[in-house]
Write a protein that holds these residues in place. Structure first.
Motif, PDB file in Angstrom:
ATOM      1  N   TYR A  59    -135.653  33.086  39.609  1.00 38.20           N
ATOM      2  CA  TYR A  59    -135.677  34.493  39.997  1.00 38.20           C
ATOM      3  C   TYR A  59    -134.279  34.998  40.358  1.00 38.20           C
ATOM      4  O   TYR A  59    -133.418  34.252  40.831  1.00 38.20           O
ATOM      5  CB  TYR A  59    -136.629  34.717  41.179  1.00 38.20           C
ATOM      6  N   GLY A  60    -134.078  36.280  40.070  1.00 38.99           N
ATOM      7  CA  GLY A  60    -132.823  36.928  40.420  1.00 38.99           C
ATOM      8  C   GLY A  60    -131.636  36.516  39.578  1.00 38.99           C
ATOM      9  O   GLY A  60    -130.496  36.792  39.950  1.00 38.99           O
ATOM     10  N   LYS A  61    -131.868  35.853  38.453  1.00 39.07           N
ATOM     11  CA  LYS A  61    -130.790  35.418  37.561  1.00 39.07           C
ATOM     12  C   LYS A  61    -130.965  36.063  36.186  1.00 39.07           C
ATOM     13  O   LYS A  61    -132.084  36.332  35.767  1.00 39.07           O
ATOM     14  CB  LYS A  61    -130.781  33.898  37.427  1.00 39.07           C
ATOM     15  N   PRO A  62    -129.874  36.274  35.438  1.00 40.27           N
ATOM     16  CA  PRO A  62    -129.983  36.865  34.101  1.00 40.27           C
ATOM     17  C   PRO A  62    -130.842  36.004  33.179  1.00 40.27           C
ATOM     18  O   PRO A  62    -130.716  34.771  33.150  1.00 40.27           O
ATOM     19  CB  PRO A  62    -128.535  36.917  33.612  1.00 40.27           C
ATOM     20  N   ALA A  63    -131.702  36.656  32.407  1.00 42.78           N
ATOM     21  CA  ALA A  63    -132.681  35.936  31.593  1.00 42.78           C
ATOM     22  C   ALA A  63    -132.036  35.068  30.520  1.00 42.78           C
ATOM     23  O   ALA A  63    -132.455  33.930  30.300  1.00 42.78           O
ATOM     24  CB  ALA A  63    -133.652  36.930  30.950  1.00 42.78           C
ATOM     25  N   GLY A  64    -131.013  35.599  29.819  1.00 42.38           N
ATOM     26  CA  GLY A  64    -130.436  34.861  28.700  1.00 42.38           C
ATOM     27  C   GLY A  64    -129.881  33.498  29.088  1.00 42.38           C
ATOM     28  O   GLY A  64    -130.302  32.463  28.550  1.00 42.38           O
ATOM     29  N   LEU A 105    -133.385  41.741  24.487  1.00 45.33           N
ATOM     30  CA  LEU A 105    -133.660  40.739  23.462  1.00 45.33           C
ATOM     31  C   LEU A 105    -132.374  40.313  22.758  1.00 45.33           C
ATOM     32  O   LEU A 105    -132.197  39.127  22.444  1.00 45.33           O
ATOM     33  CB  LEU A 105    -134.682  41.247  22.443  1.00 45.33           C
ATOM     34  N   ALA A 106    -131.489  41.259  22.521  1.00 42.90           N
ATOM     35  CA  ALA A 106    -130.205  40.911  21.896  1.00 42.90           C
ATOM     36  C   ALA A 106    -129.439  39.908  22.746  1.00 42.90           C
ATOM     37  O   ALA A 106    -128.850  38.943  22.233  1.00 42.90           O
ATOM     38  CB  ALA A 106    -129.379  42.178  21.682  1.00 42.90           C
ATOM     39  N   ASP A 107    -129.458  40.112  24.058  1.00 41.96           N
ATOM     40  CA  ASP A 107    -128.768  39.182  24.960  1.00 41.96           C
ATOM     41  C   ASP A 107    -129.422  37.799  24.937  1.00 41.96           C
ATOM     42  O   ASP A 107    -128.736  36.773  24.950  1.00 41.96           O
ATOM     43  CB  ASP A 107    -128.786  39.728  26.393  1.00 41.96           C
ATOM     44  N   ILE A 108    -130.755  37.771  24.903  1.00 35.53           N
ATOM     45  CA  ILE A 108    -131.463  36.491  24.882  1.00 35.53           C
ATOM     46  C   ILE A 108    -131.152  35.720  23.605  1.00 35.53           C
ATOM     47  O   ILE A 108    -130.865  34.519  23.643  1.00 35.53           O
ATOM     48  CB  ILE A 108    -132.975  36.718  25.048  1.00 35.53           C
ATOM     49  N   VAL A 109    -131.189  36.413  22.483  1.00 35.22           N
ATOM     50  CA  VAL A 109    -130.889  35.765  21.206  1.00 35.22           C
ATOM     51  C   VAL A 109    -129.457  35.233  21.213  1.00 35.22           C
ATOM     52  O   VAL A 109    -129.192  34.100  20.777  1.00 35.22           O
ATOM     53  CB  VAL A 109    -131.112  36.753  20.043  1.00 35.22           C
ATOM     54  N   ARG A 110    -128.533  36.034  21.721  1.00 37.20           N
ATOM     55  CA  ARG A 110    -127.129  35.601  21.778  1.00 37.20           C
ATOM     56  C   ARG A 110    -126.974  34.353  22.648  1.00 37.20           C
ATOM     57  O   ARG A 110    -126.290  33.396  22.272  1.00 37.20           O
ATOM     58  CB  ARG A 110    -126.279  36.736  22.347  1.00 37.20           C
ATOM     59  N   ASP A 111    -127.621  34.363  23.807  1.00 35.73           N
ATOM     60  CA  ASP A 111    -127.450  33.242  24.731  1.00 35.73           C
ATOM     61  C   ASP A 111    -128.169  31.981  24.268  1.00 35.73           C
ATOM     62  O   ASP A 111    -127.730  30.863  24.574  1.00 35.73           O
ATOM     63  CB  ASP A 111    -127.922  33.645  26.127  1.00 35.73           C
ATOM     64  N   LEU A 112    -129.258  32.129  23.528  1.00 33.05           N
ATOM     65  CA  LEU A 112    -129.917  30.935  22.975  1.00 33.05           C
ATOM     66  C   LEU A 112    -129.044  30.277  21.916  1.00 33.05           C
ATOM     67  O   LEU A 112    -129.106  29.057  21.709  1.00 33.05           O
ATOM     68  CB  LEU A 112    -131.276  31.301  22.380  1.00 33.05           C
ATOM     69  N   ALA A 134    -130.456  31.814  31.766  1.00 30.23           N
ATOM     70  CA  ALA A 134    -131.527  31.002  32.355  1.00 30.23           C
ATOM     71  C   ALA A 134    -132.367  30.346  31.268  1.00 30.23           C
ATOM     72  O   ALA A 134    -132.717  29.157  31.361  1.00 30.23           O
ATOM     73  CB  ALA A 134    -132.403  31.857  33.266  1.00 30.23           C
ATOM     74  N   LEU A 135    -132.678  31.091  30.219  1.00 29.95           N
ATOM     75  CA  LEU A 135    -133.474  30.526  29.122  1.00 29.95           C
ATOM     76  C   LEU A 135    -132.692  29.446  28.383  1.00 29.95           C
ATOM     77  O   LEU A 135    -133.256  28.416  27.996  1.00 29.95           O
ATOM     78  CB  LEU A 135    -133.890  31.636  28.153  1.00 29.95           C
ATOM     79  N   ARG A 136    -131.410  29.674  28.175  1.00 30.79           N
ATOM     80  CA  ARG A 136    -130.588  28.660  27.514  1.00 30.79           C
ATOM     81  C   ARG A 136    -130.586  27.363  28.324  1.00 30.79           C
ATOM     82  O   ARG A 136    -130.777  26.263  27.777  1.00 30.79           O
ATOM     83  CB  ARG A 136    -129.149  29.174  27.360  1.00 30.79           C
ATOM     84  N   ALA A 137    -130.417  27.498  29.638  1.00 28.05           N
ATOM     85  CA  ALA A 137    -130.389  26.315  30.498  1.00 28.05           C
ATOM     86  C   ALA A 137    -131.729  25.590  30.471  1.00 28.05           C
ATOM     87  O   ALA A 137    -131.778  24.351  30.433  1.00 28.05           O
ATOM     88  CB  ALA A 137    -130.042  26.726  31.931  1.00 28.05           C
ATOM     89  N   GLU A 138    -132.832  26.336  30.464  1.00 28.18           N
ATOM     90  CA  GLU A 138    -134.157  25.704  30.449  1.00 28.18           C
ATOM     91  C   GLU A 138    -134.431  25.038  29.101  1.00 28.18           C
ATOM     92  O   GLU A 138    -135.027  23.955  29.048  1.00 28.18           O
ATOM     93  CB  GLU A 138    -135.237  26.732  30.778  1.00 28.18           C
ATOM     94  N   ALA A 139    -134.007  25.671  28.016  1.00 29.59           N
ATOM     95  CA  ALA A 139    -134.190  25.068  26.694  1.00 29.59           C
ATOM     96  C   ALA A 139    -133.427  23.746  26.613  1.00 29.59           C
ATOM     97  O   ALA A 139    -133.931  22.746  26.084  1.00 29.59           O
ATOM     98  CB  ALA A 139    -133.725  26.031  25.604  1.00 29.59           C
ATOM     99  N   GLU A 140    -132.224  23.727  27.151  1.00 24.78           N
ATOM    100  CA  GLU A 140    -131.433  22.498  27.153  1.00 24.78           C
ATOM    101  C   GLU A 140    -132.098  21.427  28.022  1.00 24.78           C
ATOM    102  O   GLU A 140    -132.178  20.259  27.639  1.00 24.78           O
ATOM    103  CB  GLU A 140    -130.023  22.795  27.656  1.00 24.78           C
ATOM    104  N   ARG A 141    -132.593  21.834  29.189  1.00 28.31           N
ATOM    105  CA  ARG A 141    -133.239  20.876  30.090  1.00 28.31           C
ATOM    106  C   ARG A 141    -134.468  20.259  29.447  1.00 28.31           C
ATOM    107  O   ARG A 141    -134.750  19.060  29.603  1.00 28.31           O
ATOM    108  CB  ARG A 141    -133.640  21.593  31.385  1.00 28.31           C
ATOM    109  N   LEU A 142    -135.210  21.070  28.687  1.00 36.02           N
ATOM    110  CA  LEU A 142    -136.445  20.600  28.058  1.00 36.02           C
ATOM    111  C   LEU A 142    -136.199  19.923  26.711  1.00 36.02           C
ATOM    112  O   LEU A 142    -137.137  19.412  26.100  1.00 36.02           O
ATOM    113  CB  LEU A 142    -137.407  21.783  27.881  1.00 36.02           C
ATOM    114  N   GLY A 143    -134.964  19.959  26.238  1.00 38.40           N
ATOM    115  CA  GLY A 143    -134.648  19.327  24.965  1.00 38.40           C
ATOM    116  C   GLY A 143    -135.134  20.098  23.756  1.00 38.40           C
ATOM    117  O   GLY A 143    -135.305  19.520  22.667  1.00 38.40           O
ATOM    118  N   ALA A 144    -135.355  21.411  23.918  1.00 40.49           N
ATOM    119  CA  ALA A 144    -135.851  22.235  22.805  1.00 40.49           C
ATOM    120  C   ALA A 144    -134.690  22.656  21.905  1.00 40.49           C
ATOM    121  O   ALA A 144    -133.645  23.102  22.380  1.00 40.49           O
ATOM    122  CB  ALA A 144    -136.565  23.467  23.340  1.00 40.49           C
ATOM    123  N   ARG A 145    -134.895  22.533  20.594  1.00 39.90           N
ATOM    124  CA  ARG A 145    -133.852  22.913  19.638  1.00 39.90           C
ATOM    125  C   ARG A 145    -134.290  24.019  18.684  1.00 39.90           C
ATOM    126  O   ARG A 145    -133.470  24.563  17.955  1.00 39.90           O
ATOM    127  CB  ARG A 145    -133.425  21.676  18.838  1.00 39.90           C
TER     128      ARG A 145
END
Length: 391
Positions: free
Chosen positions: A16-21, A50-57, A23-34
């Motif tokens: 909570y309270g953190k930028p989504a992009g 959505l543009a920010d999320i795609v960029r950060d992933l 945060a999602l990148r960090a969680e994908a890395e933690r979970l080993g998702a490619r």
């Protein structure tokens, strides 16, 4: 003496309270998702979020399905699952409101079970409700390493905090429940900035849906101390933050308060304390009459409270106390909040006339929330009484 079971859901963490992009990148890395596949709606797909999320992933981004529409129709579930299957997704991220998040939950079931048609979903509906409970279908059997989802909510519907989904069957114009413990998101990202592009009416009306979550659980005959704590604090936050948000939409701290209020409002759902007729009738108004979810709470909750008053007057006092006005009836406080926010106050305002009442009443009797109402509803005629109060 109260007795029951409090469950803990398969949500690993809430960020909570953190930028989504990031945060999602960090969680994908933690979970080993490619191969991270995104599901969303057409409107969110055109946003900077959505543009920010795609960029950060970055190189983990595997594609997007932006076709989810209101009330989560089965056709969107099947189409979205097909696109995720083609993308060889190993993690799905739902970005949007309740319709997107619910549709994505059932996309997971479609992927696990290789369901490729609208009809194929029939086997995975939740069981027939009995005394408020709707057991998940035994046919749902996730494979080892089953694909899971993350969620970035853009509204206050709180769909991401439960392991059930309401999906519209367009063949019959009804909303049906699908559930499994693993369809709840592994991670939920509460980013106030993710709500910036959400229209004011949608933000406020889904906030009223969160109020509905809290009120119906506070007023439940099964309510216990965990419910009293979470739902009361939810109402305190929401009753203050919703008008504050309307006055100052740029205040992100208020937006985060709304997200916390939404989270708390549905927290008691894991305790086996269900909602009542406001939700149940609202499900039918959405599926059959195409009324937005938040608006169904605006027009139904005050009337349900008034109809229920002979059965749970003492419990409704909890609502008044949470609003800070113990001397004012709960129904009047909720109706006053709806009015202050400039939201619809009657069925006629959302385009539902008396000519639809009988259909809505009969379909409502198949909804588990109606069967769970504090004042027992024995048949369609009693639903008609509630609808007349909301006319």
């Amino acid at each position: 003496m109260l007795s029951g079971i409090h469950g803990h859901q398969d949500i690993e963490r809430v960020v909570y309270g953190k930028p989504a992009g990031p945060a999602l990148r960090a969680e994908a890395e933690r979970l080993g998702a490619r191969r991270v596949f995104v599901t969303t709606s057409k409107s969110v797909a055109q946003s900077a979020l959505l543009a920010d999320i795609v960029r950060d992933l970055g190189d983990r981004y595997a594609g997007v399905y932006a076709g989810v529409t209101a009330h989560s129709p089965r056709s969107c579930v099947i189409e979205g699952a097909a696109r995720a299957r083609e993308a060889d997704a190993d993690l799905i991220v739902a970005v949007g409101g309740g319709s997107v998040i619910d549709a994505t939950k059932v996309m997971l079931i479609a992927l696990w079970q290789d369901a490729r048609t609208i009809e194929a979903l029939d086997a995975y509906r939740a069981g027939r409700p009995k005394e408020g409970a709707a057991p998940p279908a035994e046919a749902i059997r996730p494979p080892a390493g089953a694909v899971r989802m993350l969620a970035v909510p853009t509204t206050l519907s709180a769909a991401e905090f439960n392991a059930y989904a309401g999906i519209t069957d367009q063949r019959h114009g009804i909303k049906e429940s699908f559930g499994h413990r693993l369809i709840v998101p592994q991670v939920i990202v509460l980013d106030p900035a993710a709500t910036l592009a959400t229209p004011m009416d949608l933000m406020l009306s889904t906030g009223l849906k969160a109020v509905d979550h809290a009120v119906e659980r506070l007023c439940s005959q099964q309510a216990h101390p965990f419910v009293l704590g979470t739902a009361t604090e939810a109402l305190r936050l929401l009753a203050r933050a919703l008008p504050a948000h309307k006055q100052d939409p740029e205040d992100r701290a208020t937006r985060l308060d709304l997200q916390f209020g939404m989270w708390l409002s549905i927290g008691a759902g894991t305790s086996g304390v269900g909602v009542g007729a406001s939700h149940g009738i609202g499900h039918v108004l959405g599926a059959a009459c195409h009324v937005p979810h938040g608006h169904t709470s605006c027009v139904m909750l005050p009337s349900v409270l008034r109809w229920n008053l002979p059965a749970n007057a003492e419990r409704q006092k909890r609502v008044s106390e949470a609003f800070g006005k113990p001397e004012v009836p709960a129904a009047d406080l909720v109706a006053g909040l709806v009015r202050t926010l400039g939201l619809p106050q009657s069925l006629s305002e959302v385009g539902v006339g008396r000519d639809r009442f009988r259909e809505v009443a009969e379909k409502s009797m198949h909804d588990r929330a109606v069967l769970n109402n504090p004042r027992p509803i024995q048949g369609p005629d009693q639903v008609m009484e509630i609808l007349e109060l909301a006319a």
